[in-house]
Design a protein around this motif. Sequence first.
Motif, PDB file in Angstrom:
ATOM      1  N   ALA A  30       0.858  -1.189   0.000  1.00 14.81           N
ATOM      2  CA  ALA A  30       0.000   0.000   0.000  1.00 14.81           C
ATOM      3  C   ALA A  30       0.892   1.236   0.000  1.00 14.81           C
ATOM      4  CB  ALA A  30      -0.906   0.005   1.223  1.00 14.81           C
ATOM      5  N   PHE A  31       0.622   2.132  -0.929  1.00 18.39           N
ATOM      6  CA  PHE A  31       1.456   3.319  -1.101  1.00 18.39           C
ATOM      7  C   PHE A  31       0.661   4.538  -0.630  1.00 18.39           C
ATOM      8  CE2 PHE A  31       4.542   1.012  -3.548  1.00 18.39           C
ATOM      9  CZ  PHE A  31       3.809   0.036  -4.202  1.00 18.39           C
ATOM     10  N   SER A  32       1.125   5.131   0.484  1.00 17.20           N
ATOM     11  CA  SER A  32       0.469   6.335   0.981  1.00 17.20           C
ATOM     12  C   SER A  32       1.458   7.493   0.882  1.00 17.20           C
ATOM     13  CB  SER A  32       0.022   6.143   2.424  1.00 17.20           C
ATOM     14  OG  SER A  32       1.140   6.165   3.293  1.00 17.20           O
ATOM     15  N   ASP A  33       1.006   8.680   1.225  1.00 11.70           N
ATOM     16  CA  ASP A  33       1.904   9.843   1.216  1.00 11.70           C
ATOM     17  C   ASP A  33       3.026   9.679   2.229  1.00 11.70           C
ATOM     18  OD1 ASP A  33      -0.804  12.209   0.640  1.00 11.70           O
ATOM     19  OD2 ASP A  33       0.450  11.069  -0.763  1.00 11.70           O
ATOM     20  N   GLN A  34       2.741   8.960   3.301  1.00 20.51           N
ATOM     21  CA  GLN A  34       3.708   8.862   4.397  1.00 20.51           C
ATOM     22  C   GLN A  34       4.698   7.719   4.201  1.00 20.51           C
ATOM     23  OE1 GLN A  34       0.254   8.926   5.043  1.00 20.51           O
ATOM     24  NE2 GLN A  34       0.356  11.161   5.175  1.00 20.51           N
ATOM     25  N   SER A  35       4.224   6.624   3.658  1.00 26.23           N
ATOM     26  CA  SER A  35       5.086   5.458   3.620  1.00 26.23           C
ATOM     27  C   SER A  35       4.524   4.399   2.682  1.00 26.23           C
ATOM     28  CB  SER A  35       5.219   4.883   5.035  1.00 26.23           C
ATOM     29  OG  SER A  35       6.162   3.843   5.075  1.00 26.23           O
ATOM     30  N   THR A  36       5.286   3.334   2.542  1.00 25.16           N
ATOM     31  CA  THR A  36       4.828   2.135   1.841  1.00 25.16           C
ATOM     32  C   THR A  36       4.709   1.015   2.862  1.00 25.16           C
ATOM     33  OG1 THR A  36       5.895   2.778  -0.219  1.00 25.16           O
ATOM     34  CG2 THR A  36       5.346   0.452   0.050  1.00 25.16           C
ATOM     35  N   TYR A  37       3.586   0.328   2.819  1.00 20.90           N
ATOM     36  CA  TYR A  37       3.319  -0.747   3.763  1.00 20.90           C
ATOM     37  C   TYR A  37       3.276  -2.062   3.018  1.00 20.90           C
ATOM     38  CZ  TYR A  37       1.947   3.310   6.476  1.00 20.90           C
ATOM     39  OH  TYR A  37       1.936   4.533   7.108  1.00 20.90           O
ATOM     40  N   TRP A  38       3.705  -3.121   3.716  1.00 19.43           N
ATOM     41  CA  TRP A  38       3.794  -4.430   3.097  1.00 19.43           C
ATOM     42  C   TRP A  38       3.085  -5.468   3.940  1.00 19.43           C
ATOM     43  CZ3 TRP A  38       6.121  -4.871  -1.623  1.00 19.43           C
ATOM     44  CH2 TRP A  38       6.929  -3.787  -2.024  1.00 19.43           C
ATOM     45  N   GLY A  39       2.493  -6.439   3.275  1.00 23.82           N
ATOM     46  CA  GLY A  39       1.988  -7.609   3.965  1.00 23.82           C
ATOM     47  C   GLY A  39       3.099  -8.621   4.151  1.00 23.82           C
ATOM     48  N   ARG A  40       2.756  -9.742   4.779  1.00 25.69           N
ATOM     49  CA  ARG A  40       3.763 -10.767   5.056  1.00 25.69           C
ATOM     50  C   ARG A  40       3.972 -11.709   3.882  1.00 25.69           C
ATOM     51  NH1 ARG A  40       3.153 -12.586  11.404  1.00 25.69           N
ATOM     52  NH2 ARG A  40       3.548 -10.529  12.298  1.00 25.69           N
ATOM     53  N   GLY A  41       3.094 -11.670   2.939  1.00 30.87           N
ATOM     54  CA  GLY A  41       3.264 -12.487   1.753  1.00 30.87           C
ATOM     55  C   GLY A  41       2.497 -13.789   1.802  1.00 30.87           C
TER      56      GLY A  41
END
Length: 115
Positions: free
Chosen positions: A97-108
């Motif tokens: 997920a790409f937000s203004d603040q950061s990129t977030y990742w799931g565990r896969g």
Amino acid sequence: QVQLVESGGGLVQAGGSLRLSCQASRSILTINAMGWSRQAPGKEREWVARISRGGNTELVAFVKGRFTISRDSAKNTVYLQMNSLRPEDTAVYYCSAFSDQSTYWGRGTQVTVSS
């Protein structure tokens, strides 16, 4: 912050299909873009598909015509439909997920395609 949980991976024969799901902890319409990437053993992570907040989609060339990215905003979920799978598609697939603040990742989630 956004928490992401992937599901839907598994073992499939070449030519088969899988649908991956990625559920976000908040409305995906508040997130600039959602995407899928993958990492095969011994290889770098590579992106596969992306969908913008406006619904525009992008897929990398080697999956075009086989994979589709979509979303259900009511369920805060993004999908990766994978058809005509090949052994070289074997990898751990990650949602992002790409937000203004950061990129977030799931565990896969592991996808294994047998020949």
